[in-house]
Structure formats: C-alpha cells, structure tokens
Design a protein around this motif. Structure first.
Motif, PDB file in Angstrom:
ATOM      1  N   HIS A   5       7.556  -5.726  -0.332  1.00 26.27           N
ATOM      2  CA  HIS A   5       6.865  -4.561   0.266  1.00 26.27           C
ATOM      3  C   HIS A   5       7.800  -3.351   0.219  1.00 26.27           C
ATOM      4  O   HIS A   5       8.594  -3.133   1.131  1.00 26.27           O
ATOM      5  N   HIS A   7       7.893   0.912  -0.766  1.00 29.47           N
ATOM      6  CA  HIS A   7       7.156   2.123  -1.165  1.00 29.47           C
ATOM      7  C   HIS A   7       8.053   3.014  -2.013  1.00 29.47           C
ATOM      8  O   HIS A   7       8.315   4.165  -1.645  1.00 29.47           O
ATOM      9  N   GLU A  91      -1.897  -1.860   1.080  1.00 31.50           N
ATOM     10  CA  GLU A  91      -1.875  -2.540   2.336  1.00 31.50           C
ATOM     11  C   GLU A  91      -3.057  -2.089   3.168  1.00 31.50           C
ATOM     12  O   GLU A  91      -3.396  -0.915   3.213  1.00 31.50           O
ATOM     13  N   HIS A 154       2.525  -8.184   7.032  1.00 30.97           N
ATOM     14  CA  HIS A 154       3.743  -7.456   6.675  1.00 30.97           C
ATOM     15  C   HIS A 154       4.386  -6.847   7.920  1.00 30.97           C
ATOM     16  O   HIS A 154       3.689  -6.504   8.874  1.00 30.97           O
ATOM     17  N   ASP A 205       9.855  -2.504   3.402  1.00 34.53           N
ATOM     18  CA  ASP A 205       8.978  -1.422   3.854  1.00 34.53           C
ATOM     19  C   ASP A 205       9.688  -0.077   3.648  1.00 34.53           C
ATOM     20  O   ASP A 205       9.437   0.889   4.375  1.00 34.53           O
TER      21      ASP A 205
HETATM   22 ZN   LIG Z   1       3.980  -0.402   3.967  1.00 39.79          ZN
END
Ligand SMILES: [Zn+2]
Length: 261
Positions: A5, A7, A91, A154, A205
């Motif tokens: 996960h 970004h 997500e 998550h 994340d």
């Molecule tokens: Zn995220």
C-alpha cells in the motif's frame, strides 16, 4: 519485501520518484502496490506501473473522494480494472474521521464497489477510519456470500478482538508505521501477537504514517523494512522469516506470479 500500500503517484514524490523506488529496491523491496483513490489519479498511476516492473495498482474510489462522482464513475473503475497491472479494487471503504463525504453516500459507493469486485473476481483493499461499526456488517456479509473472496483491512487500527474476527473470515490485516510507535502501543502489539503471520500484509501508506524514527517526515516504501523488523521482533521470528512470509502473503493475495513483471 512487498509494500502492499504505497501512494507513490502523489505529488509528494514528483521530484524524486525514481530515487524513492530504487532506494526501496536496494533495501530489499521486490514488489509494490499503488491503490487508486479517485478517477483523476488513474492515468498517472497506470503510467508508473507500465514503466516499472513489479509495480501494480488497484482501481477504486476512496471514501473521502466519493462526494462528487461523475454519473458513470463505476464504469471508469471497471475499465481501469481491466488493465493487466490492476490486481485489486481499492482503496474503498468508509471514513467518518474526515467529514469529506456524507455517510450514506460513502456506504453506497463502498457497497457498489464491493459488488464490482465480486463481479470481476478481484480482491479489495479497505480503508476504514472511525467507522468500523458501519463497515464490519457490510464487509463480513460480503466475505461470507462468496467463495474465494479476498480483502485486506489496510492500516488496521482497531483491536486484537476485531482483528481475530476478521482473520477468522480470511481477511488480511495490513500493518504499517504506527506498529513501530513506542508510546502507548500495547493495543497494536497485541494485534501483532494474535494475528497469524499468514494473515499479515506489510505496507507503508506512504507518504503518510512514517515509522519510528521517521515519524513526522514523508514516508517512503524503504521505511517499511522498519515496520517489518518490529513485527518480527514482536513475533519472535527472524526478519528473513517475516519477510518471506509477508512477501508470499502479498503475492498470493494479489495473485501475482513471483516471476512476473
Ligand atoms: Zn491509502
């Protein structure tokens, strides 16, 4: 290692994206998953995954971006999901912490994407913030209603009891930077203790939720090694063992062939 996960499409990485990726590879990361958060970000995400091996993506609408969708948004999510590098719907979820979208719309958009995922036979990446009571009935029903359905919670930040109920349904638990925090972290330590290694997915994340000692700085995939070391320490296993298991979990969850690109 597999950062399930990250970004890395966000503007935070525009200046040094290639260096961030190569730093992660040097630190031992072989695979990366970029979740979608809105339709506008998808072209950039797809371009990143097409020009880098072992970087995959998920197609989906984040609950914070569910307020003003174009009428045919679901068709766009579906179309993006047909790309060979798309391995999940995400997500998706519910977020009552940031009041960006009316709650009933969030629940509706989440439910529609659950249906889409089962239609396409794809796993789902779930975002949930201060909304577990509303999310859990929808998620557990969805898991129970179909064979082979797969979901990851998550940045899981509930408690050990809820984690175990999820694991019993075959849901994966995503763990990132907050699991390394030193103060008042008994709740998260207990979650690591009770969740079997086979049910853990490693994640950052990033650019959010940096692990110790980078808390407050921009997070990046290489830092997930610090989270993995903490998980291994709590579990009483070697980092190599924790790496092998969580990487295998990620590849299996997203149905990625070890040798694919
Ligand atoms: Zn995220």
């Amino acid at each position: 290692m597999f950062d399930t996960h990250c970004h890395i499409d966000l503007p935070d990485f525009d200046e040094d994206r290639e260096e961030v990726i190569s730093r992660a590879k040097k630190a031992g990361f072989s695979h990366f998953m970029i979740p979608g958060i809105e339709l506008d970000c998808m072209d950039k995400i797809i371009q990143i995954t097409e020009s880098n091996s072992n970087i995959y993506f998920a197609s989906g609408i984040h609950p914070n971006n569910a307020a003003e969708l174009v009428p045919d948004w679901a068709e766009h999510v579906r179309k993006n999901a047909s790309h060979p590098k798309c391995k999940a719907i995400g997500e998706i979820g519910i977020d009552y912490y940031r009041e960006y979208c009316p709650h009933d719309i969030q629940r509706k958009v989440f439910s529609q994407q659950l249906e889409l995922a089962s239609d396409l036979g794809l796993p789902i990446i779930i975002h949930c913030r201060t909304a577990y009571e509303d999310l859990w009935p929808l998620l557990s029903d969805w898991m129970k209603q179909g064979h082979g359905r797969k979901a990851v919670l998550h940045a899981f930040d509930e408690d050990a009891e809820k984690a175990l109920l999820a694991v019993e349904l075959g849901i994966m638990i995503g763990m990132g930077g907050p699991y390394t925090y030193k103060k008042k972290n008994e709740r998260r330590i207990e979650i690591v203790q009770v969740v079997p290694m086979e049910s853990i997915l490693l994640e950052t994340d990033c650019p959010y939720l940096s692990p110790i000692p980078h808390r407050g700085e921009r997070n990046e995939p290489a830092y997930a090694a610090l989270t993995l070391a903490k998980i291994a320490e709590i579990k009483g296993v070697s980092v190599e063992e924790a790496d092998a298991q969580t990487t295998a979990n990620g590849l299996d969850f997203f149905s990625i062939d070890k040798h694919s690109i």
